[in-house]
Scaffold this motif. Structure first.
Motif: not given
Lengths: 346, 346
Positions: B130-147
């Motif tokens: 969840a924390a890593v995804v939050q960083v990527l979200d803040a960094a402006g990635f529009d689609k984040i795949f969690i595989e």
């Protein structure tokens, strides 16, 4: 006669009822575990894990049957199987699983099979599996198989509850099996290539052996690989020192549907148990298991106690501020902890 | 420029470094997350799960490429992939995974791929993902795949972090796949039969559809099954009320190695996002995700705080009494909690 007395007297119905209580985390279940715990510590816990489609259930059935009908004149031992079933309640997967197993082992009072749903366990699945295994141990089952479908982290954690862990593979299961094998290799005491009558069995076996070589480079050069023996350094005329007795996981072939290879797996399991007892590793694993179970239990109690100090409204208010990005998760957690500890709360 | 500013400015090196800090649970990582959190909440999180051997990674690569090179004249969006890798560190599984992916997506600054080891995460894997995804979200990635590889409970929990969850199957993967499908069907928003050029694809698809019918009996009789549309009850001349807009998971075929079916999956993902936004479900899932993340974090903090109040010697003494069957696990937990709370401790 109450449930605890019934379990100790070997009554199946009492056992099934108590396991349900323990699974539900009821106060009755907790009291019963407190009373039964002094009877535990005798069973040999055998974890069985691996990818889906490898035929773990068939293998466990064969092993249960082999322990019930020994070929070498030994006395049959009592066998329990705890199958962690990832099925959802609404499709009845757990029941179906039980019925399939029952065909093979039905009517034998020395066998007890229990499927556990993997959802919604209080204090986590590991905690509730540990508690069920303790009940079966106290009830006098000698061999307790803990079977997990899948190869995720929680399955690996559950397999770690065991003294002896079997990792089951099968030929030709696809491309990301390799990665999974690497992860579970660390916990494997015995590696099994099931469905060994399928094409590709040599490849699967070779892949497992080369990964073992990566993990145990020194021992593997002794040539003891795959024989299931101890990887002792050779010494002349003396027994090897205890610290030299390193267990090299044997790689064994089975065709569980036909029962072939079962006796060899059973022999390897027994050799591993003897190895654990000779080296003191049996006690060490037991201690690790009890400590990890204690941690899970503490965690559940701490969260439950904290939760009593915070109202639903307070919690929902903090979550709303989190959703509005007013607070970060860490800030929200700190506020909630302060709330729960605030002295002017009633 | 510090890491937080670097991440907000789109610097890849700063991003990679900050993710490592966050994964390790370092104080710097925590401070950074506090500052970055207000920039989160914009990304579309897409979970991808399913059994091993179904070709999830290939499918995710194809989808990433499709988002980077849209066929309908839309602007390309930024894509991140977080792959939870069950490999152990010592065999280098995570690195290998990254390298295989890099062949396809290397050199594109709009794509960021990160493998995470599934072991040893502080506060649990869900928390650290969840924390890593939050960083990527803040960094402006529009689609984040969690595989996630595998279909165990922790993988399912991680997939639940997502707005849209894809469950990938493939024909002919063996006999206990059925049980797994039942368990993950509940979390699937889109069902994919990958490797659809293999024999048995009709059987796999039929099995998935009949399980869907069990789960959504009413909607399936509307005939909207498998078209990926909303299972709206038909009304004459009016738009359906929001509460009638039930999402029926479409069942789609792909051959990810050849790229076929990718556009249809992408379209279904976008349709699902629109459905979530129209029905208010987007906000509800986000809230659920934030609340569950907060729970994980609280749990980790509570355990860490408790642990500070107990010495190693005290803990080991209790574990010894547990091992001697002097105390049951519940009694041991209560003694440890009393110790930590005892007022005459220094």
């Amino acid at each position: 006669m109450n449930l605890v007395e019934g379990v100790l007297a070997g009554e199946r119905l009492a056992l099934a009822r108590l396991i349900t209580q323990v699974e539900n985390g009821s106060p009755e279940g907790r009291d019963a575990l407190n009373r039964l715990f002094s009877y535990t510590g005798r069973a040999h816990l055998i974890g069985v894990t691996g990818s889906p489609g490898t035929g773990k259930s068939s293998l466990v059935n064969q092993l249960a049957r082999a322990y019930r009908h020994p070929m070498d004149g030994r006395q049959p031992v009592k066998v329990a199987v705890v199958a962690i079933d990832p099925s959802s309640p609404f499709t009845g997967g757990a029941l179906l699983g039980d019925r399939v197993r029952m065909r093979d082992l039905a009517g034998d009072p020395g066998v007890f099979v229990r499927s556990m749903a993997s959802r919604g366990a209080l204090g986590g699945l590991s905690r509730s599996t540990a508690a069920v295994v303790q009940v079966l141990d106290a009830a006098g089952f000698d061999k307790i198989f803990i079977e997990t479908v899948g190869a995720g982290q929680s399955e690996v954690d559950i397999a770690r509850l065991a003294h002896t862990t079997l990792v089951v593979e099968a030929p030709g299961l696809g491309d990301d099996i390799q990665a999974i094998k690497a992860g579970i290799l660390e916990i494997a005491d015995i590696l099994i290539v099931n469905k060994a009558d399928r094409p590709g069995v040599e490849n699967t076996e070779r892949a497992l052996r080369s990964m073992l070589e990566l993990a145990h480079p020194e021992q593997m050069q002794m040539g003891s690989c795959g024989r299931g023996g101890h990887g002792n350094k050779p010494r002349t005329g003396t027994l090897p020192a205890l610290e030299d007795q390193i267990w090299i996981p044997p790689v064994l072939r089975t065709v569980a549907m036909q029962g072939s290879g079962t006796q060899e797996v059973l022999a390897a399991i027994e050799r591993h148990a003897a190895h654990l007892r000779e080296t003191g590793e049996w006690q060490a694993r037991e201690r690790e298991r009890l400590e990890s179970d204690l941690n899970n239990l503490l965690q559940a109690i701490l969260v439950a106690r904290w939760r009593e100090g915070v109202s639903d409204a307070e919690l929902q208010d903090i979550v709303s501020r989190l959703q509005d990005r007013d607070l970060s998760p860490y800030q929200a957690a700190e506020q909630l902890l302060d709330l729960a500890e605030s002295p002017n709360k009633v």
